[in-house]
Motif scaffolding. Structure first.
Motif, PDB file in Angstrom:
ATOM      1  N   GLY A  66       0.818  -1.196   0.000  1.00 29.34           N
ATOM      2  CA  GLY A  66       0.000   0.000   0.000  1.00 29.34           C
ATOM      3  C   GLY A  66       0.851   1.244   0.000  1.00 29.34           C
ATOM      4  N   PRO A  67       0.242   2.406  -0.248  1.00 32.86           N
ATOM      5  CA  PRO A  67       0.995   3.655  -0.366  1.00 32.86           C
ATOM      6  C   PRO A  67       1.525   4.161   0.969  1.00 32.86           C
ATOM      7  CG  PRO A  67      -1.352   4.090  -0.485  1.00 32.86           C
ATOM      8  CD  PRO A  67      -1.202   2.595  -0.483  1.00 32.86           C
ATOM      9  N   HIS A 123      -0.514  -1.168   6.869  1.00 39.06           N
ATOM     10  CA  HIS A 123      -1.100  -2.028   5.843  1.00 39.06           C
ATOM     11  C   HIS A 123      -1.199  -3.482   6.315  1.00 39.06           C
ATOM     12  CE1 HIS A 123      -1.433   1.096   2.899  1.00 39.06           C
ATOM     13  NE2 HIS A 123      -0.145   1.371   2.945  1.00 39.06           N
ATOM     14  N   LEU A 124      -0.208  -3.958   7.049  1.00 40.50           N
ATOM     15  CA  LEU A 124      -0.289  -5.319   7.574  1.00 40.50           C
ATOM     16  C   LEU A 124      -1.440  -5.452   8.569  1.00 40.50           C
ATOM     17  CD1 LEU A 124       3.484  -6.222   8.136  1.00 40.50           C
ATOM     18  CD2 LEU A 124       1.982  -6.984   6.279  1.00 40.50           C
ATOM     19  N   ARG A 125      -1.637  -4.408   9.360  1.00 39.96           N
ATOM     20  CA  ARG A 125      -2.725  -4.439  10.337  1.00 39.96           C
ATOM     21  C   ARG A 125      -4.084  -4.328   9.649  1.00 39.96           C
ATOM     22  NH1 ARG A 125      -0.988  -0.565  12.852  1.00 39.96           N
ATOM     23  NH2 ARG A 125      -2.280   1.099  11.989  1.00 39.96           N
ATOM     24  N   GLU A 126      -4.225  -3.400   8.706  1.00 39.39           N
ATOM     25  CA  GLU A 126      -5.524  -3.169   8.075  1.00 39.39           C
ATOM     26  C   GLU A 126      -5.891  -4.271   7.092  1.00 39.39           C
ATOM     27  OE1 GLU A 126      -5.241   0.683   6.321  1.00 39.39           O
ATOM     28  OE2 GLU A 126      -5.406   1.754   8.240  1.00 39.39           O
ATOM     29  N   GLN A 127      -4.920  -4.791   6.357  1.00 40.77           N
ATOM     30  CA  GLN A 127      -5.209  -5.781   5.329  1.00 40.77           C
ATOM     31  C   GLN A 127      -5.275  -7.201   5.867  1.00 40.77           C
ATOM     32  OE1 GLN A 127      -2.485  -5.355   2.003  1.00 40.77           O
ATOM     33  NE2 GLN A 127      -2.706  -3.134   1.962  1.00 40.77           N
ATOM     34  N   LEU A 128      -4.483  -7.480   6.912  1.00 37.28           N
ATOM     35  CA  LEU A 128      -4.344  -8.858   7.364  1.00 37.28           C
ATOM     36  C   LEU A 128      -4.658  -9.063   8.839  1.00 37.28           C
ATOM     37  CD1 LEU A 128      -0.955  -9.583   5.560  1.00 37.28           C
ATOM     38  CD2 LEU A 128      -3.230 -10.190   4.749  1.00 37.28           C
ATOM     39  N   ALA A 177       0.847 -16.144  13.807  1.00 41.97           N
ATOM     40  CA  ALA A 177       0.407 -15.438  12.612  1.00 41.97           C
ATOM     41  C   ALA A 177      -0.769 -16.138  11.950  1.00 41.97           C
ATOM     42  CB  ALA A 177       1.577 -15.330  11.629  1.00 41.97           C
ATOM     43  N   ARG A 178      -1.959 -15.707  12.318  1.00 42.45           N
ATOM     44  CA  ARG A 178      -3.163 -16.243  11.693  1.00 42.45           C
ATOM     45  C   ARG A 178      -3.920 -15.077  11.073  1.00 42.45           C
ATOM     46  NH1 ARG A 178      -2.441 -18.931  16.515  1.00 42.45           N
ATOM     47  NH2 ARG A 178      -2.305 -21.197  16.376  1.00 42.45           N
ATOM     48  N   PRO A 179      -3.815 -14.890   9.761  1.00 44.07           N
ATOM     49  CA  PRO A 179      -4.461 -13.735   9.135  1.00 44.07           C
ATOM     50  C   PRO A 179      -5.970 -13.767   9.318  1.00 44.07           C
ATOM     51  CG  PRO A 179      -3.731 -15.313   7.474  1.00 44.07           C
ATOM     52  CD  PRO A 179      -3.143 -15.753   8.776  1.00 44.07           C
ATOM     53  N   ARG A 180      -6.537 -12.604   9.614  1.00 40.12           N
ATOM     54  CA  ARG A 180      -7.969 -12.530   9.865  1.00 40.12           C
ATOM     55  C   ARG A 180      -8.771 -12.306   8.583  1.00 40.12           C
ATOM     56  NH1 ARG A 180      -6.530  -9.369  14.687  1.00 40.12           N
ATOM     57  NH2 ARG A 180      -7.073  -7.452  13.579  1.00 40.12           N
ATOM     58  N   GLU A 181      -8.155 -11.786   7.545  1.00 41.16           N
ATOM     59  CA  GLU A 181      -8.882 -11.513   6.314  1.00 41.16           C
ATOM     60  C   GLU A 181      -9.111 -12.797   5.528  1.00 41.16           C
ATOM     61  OE1 GLU A 181      -7.582 -10.347   2.512  1.00 41.16           O
ATOM     62  OE2 GLU A 181      -8.069  -8.249   2.900  1.00 41.16           O
ATOM     63  N   SER A 182     -10.321 -12.963   4.987  1.00 40.26           N
ATOM     64  CA  SER A 182     -10.661 -14.202   4.292  1.00 40.26           C
ATOM     65  C   SER A 182      -9.863 -14.401   3.017  1.00 40.26           C
ATOM     66  CB  SER A 182     -12.164 -14.225   3.969  1.00 40.26           C
ATOM     67  OG  SER A 182     -12.509 -13.122   3.143  1.00 40.26           O
ATOM     68  N   ALA A 240      -6.733 -13.729   2.568  1.00 50.68           N
ATOM     69  CA  ALA A 240      -5.305 -13.909   2.843  1.00 50.68           C
ATOM     70  C   ALA A 240      -5.021 -15.356   3.211  1.00 50.68           C
ATOM     71  CB  ALA A 240      -4.865 -12.987   3.977  1.00 50.68           C
ATOM     72  N   ARG A 241      -3.816 -15.806   2.879  1.00 47.63           N
ATOM     73  CA  ARG A 241      -3.455 -17.174   3.229  1.00 47.63           C
ATOM     74  C   ARG A 241      -1.941 -17.308   3.266  1.00 47.63           C
ATOM     75  NH1 ARG A 241      -4.549 -20.721  -2.328  1.00 47.63           N
ATOM     76  NH2 ARG A 241      -2.447 -20.459  -3.182  1.00 47.63           N
TER      77      ARG A 241
END
Length: 244
Positions: A58-59, A73-78, A117-122, A124-125
């Protein structure tokens, strides 16, 4: 690709983004399957490359540093709150790397323990580095640079602490080293090398001996909480044995 904007002096103004190559190493759960080195990716929901997997990016806003932008970006996206280790990796400036607009990217290598590290966004993997899908932009090249950096530094630093749990058995640590280096490691040799360098210390034992006897495995920890160079002349890489 859109022509870049220019300020009142005629100087071109480019988009600057951050990329995060977040890696982890550990067991995948299947009996007999070796540990894997994995990278965190997310599926893009817009053009260019809509539907393809890409590294989180991200920018950089005018009020933040690149490190602050990466964390945001890591916090907001993942939903990823912390990295155990983070360092700047490379700057990508090929004019055609983004077909939409001129974009310069600064990439970072980030490391996390397997369990944290378990990403919360569907979208992401975690995916094995050895089995990467077709990534958007030039992100496959960045993943390769990150893996090369990690493989080099595992030779002469204590960087593996960022991939390990607070306490571990030597079998667990061997799995981490094998996942990073992509080859088998002799656990006795690894233990001797790391103890000689003062990187690890014995904590205790894991449980008690079973009914059939036998020695319960020892548990270990890294002696320091922060990254440092421990042996600048060490050689520990793919196809090589640790120097002693």
């Amino acid at each position: 690709m859109r022509a870049p904007l220019r300020d009142q002096r005629g100087v071109a103004k480019y988009r600057h983004e951050v990329l995060g190559v977040v890696l982890r190493a550990g067991p995948v759960g299947s009996p007999g399957r070796p540990a894997e080195l994995q990278v965190l990716v997310r599926r893009r929901d817009r053009e260019p490359f809509a539907g393809k997997f890409a590294l989180p990016s991200g920018p950089v806003e005018v009020t933040e540093t690149m490190e602050e932008a990466l964390a945001r970006h890591l916090r907001e996206q993942l939903g990823l709150e912390t990295l155990r280790h983070c360092e700047q990796l490379a700057t990508l400036s090929d004019p055609g790397r983004d077909p939409f607009e001129r974009t310069i990217a600064t990439a970072y290598l980030g490391l996390v323990p397997w369990e944290d590290a378990r990403p919360r966004e569907s979208g992401a993997r975690w995916t094995a580095v050895a089995e990467l899908p077709d990534l958007a932009f030039d992100h496959h090249l960045v993943v390769g640079q990150a893996v090369d950096r990690l493989r080099g530094k595992v030779s002469y630093t204590n960087i593996a602490l960022a991939l390990a749990p607070p306490e571990f058995t030597m079998a667990t640590l061997r799995g981490i080293y094998e996942a990073v280096l992509g080859r088998e490691i002799d656990v006795t040799n690894l233990s001797r090398v790391l103890r000689r360098r003062g990187q690890i210390a014995r904590v205790g034992t894991l449980g008690e001996a079973g009914a059939r006897g036998g020695r319960p495995p020892s548990t270990w920890r890294f002696t320091e909480d922060s990254y440092r160079v421990t042996d600048p002349f060490a050689v520990l890489g793919p196809g090589r044995n640790p120097t002693v």
